[in-house]
Design a protein around this motif. Sequence first.
Motif, mmCIF file in Angstrom:
data_model
loop_
_atom_site.group_PDB
_atom_site.id
_atom_site.type_symbol
_atom_site.label_atom_id
_atom_site.label_comp_id
_atom_site.label_asym_id
_atom_site.label_seq_id
_atom_site.Cartn_x
_atom_site.Cartn_y
_atom_site.Cartn_z
ATOM 1 N N PHE A 85 0.872 -1.180 0.000
ATOM 2 C CA PHE A 85 0.000 0.000 0.000
ATOM 3 C C PHE A 85 0.904 1.223 0.000
ATOM 4 O O PHE A 85 1.738 1.384 0.886
ATOM 5 C CB PHE A 85 -0.890 0.021 1.247
ATOM 6 C CG PHE A 85 -1.922 -1.063 1.276
ATOM 7 C CD1 PHE A 85 -3.206 -0.835 0.822
ATOM 8 C CD2 PHE A 85 -1.601 -2.324 1.764
ATOM 9 C CE1 PHE A 85 -4.165 -1.837 0.854
ATOM 10 C CE2 PHE A 85 -2.553 -3.333 1.796
ATOM 11 C CZ PHE A 85 -3.833 -3.092 1.334
ATOM 12 N N PHE A 87 1.409 5.354 0.088
ATOM 13 C CA PHE A 87 0.826 6.623 0.504
ATOM 14 C C PHE A 87 1.684 7.723 -0.097
ATOM 15 O O PHE A 87 2.832 7.899 0.301
ATOM 16 C CB PHE A 87 0.820 6.747 2.035
ATOM 17 C CG PHE A 87 -0.149 5.832 2.720
ATOM 18 C CD1 PHE A 87 -1.357 6.305 3.184
ATOM 19 C CD2 PHE A 87 0.150 4.493 2.895
ATOM 20 C CE1 PHE A 87 -2.256 5.464 3.810
ATOM 21 C CE2 PHE A 87 -0.749 3.647 3.518
ATOM 22 C CZ PHE A 87 -1.950 4.129 3.971
ATOM 23 N N ASP A 92 -2.711 11.805 3.223
ATOM 24 C CA ASP A 92 -2.537 10.424 3.674
ATOM 25 C C ASP A 92 -1.261 10.269 4.488
ATOM 26 O O ASP A 92 -1.241 9.609 5.533
ATOM 27 C CB ASP A 92 -2.488 9.461 2.474
ATOM 28 C CG ASP A 92 -3.846 9.256 1.837
ATOM 29 O OD1 ASP A 92 -4.860 9.655 2.444
ATOM 30 O OD2 ASP A 92 -3.891 8.692 0.715
ATOM 31 N N ASN A 181 -9.442 1.864 3.224
ATOM 32 C CA ASN A 181 -9.824 2.955 2.328
ATOM 33 C C ASN A 181 -8.949 2.979 1.078
ATOM 34 O O ASN A 181 -9.434 3.295 -0.008
ATOM 35 C CB ASN A 181 -9.734 4.312 3.040
ATOM 36 C CG ASN A 181 -10.843 4.481 4.068
ATOM 37 O OD1 ASN A 181 -11.885 3.845 3.978
ATOM 38 N ND2 ASN A 181 -10.597 5.315 5.052
ATOM 39 N N LYS A 182 -7.675 2.623 1.219
ATOM 40 C CA LYS A 182 -6.782 2.549 0.068
ATOM 41 C C LYS A 182 -7.242 1.464 -0.906
ATOM 42 O O LYS A 182 -7.104 1.608 -2.112
ATOM 43 C CB LYS A 182 -5.347 2.219 0.514
ATOM 44 C CG LYS A 182 -4.570 3.391 0.944
ATOM 45 C CD LYS A 182 -4.101 4.103 -0.264
ATOM 46 C CE LYS A 182 -3.042 5.112 0.046
ATOM 47 N NZ LYS A 182 -2.941 6.088 -1.005
#
Length: 185
Positions: A85, A87, A92, A181-182
């Motif tokens: 993931f 950011f 974020d 949410n990602k």
Amino acid sequence: MNYIKNVLKRISILLLVASILLTIYLVICPVRTLGEVLEKKEIDIFTDSYERKDYETICIFPISWSGLKNDVLGIKEKSPSENNFYFSSPDDKDELCKLLSSLKVRKKLGEYQSHPDEDSYEYWIHFFWNQNLDIMLCQKELCFETSPAIRYGSSKFNAYYIVNCPENEEILKKILELLLNKMKL
């Protein structure tokens, strides 16, 4: 009768020594936030004065443990290369940094230990910046290392217990929510 008195005397001496050692540990290794720990080691990535530039990225690689009952991120079904993931947006990055910096920790005497029986994830978090920072985090412990390694910059010198408190539980929950949410994006 003398034997029992000697045993009781030795037990009381052992308890006294143990309580003194525990007190020394609690004084030498107080509860601090991760932000305070990093700032003390002159790693300023979580301080308010540090500006997170556009070129910086944060990568989180979650690992699901065998004790995990509900793999909401679907890590077990994915190949390892799909578990990253990233950011990169300032909001974020700031949110994740605020969460991590407010984790309450206590210095661990010894190295970081994985806890594969936990009902949670272990997170490997990598900060790409002028002095890379890697954090390994689970529900019970965390460790960090810097690259290039500054003095005592390796994870074996930087192991900490995660304090068992509602604030930390909420922070770990919010980190998981950020990852969820990602996934939706």
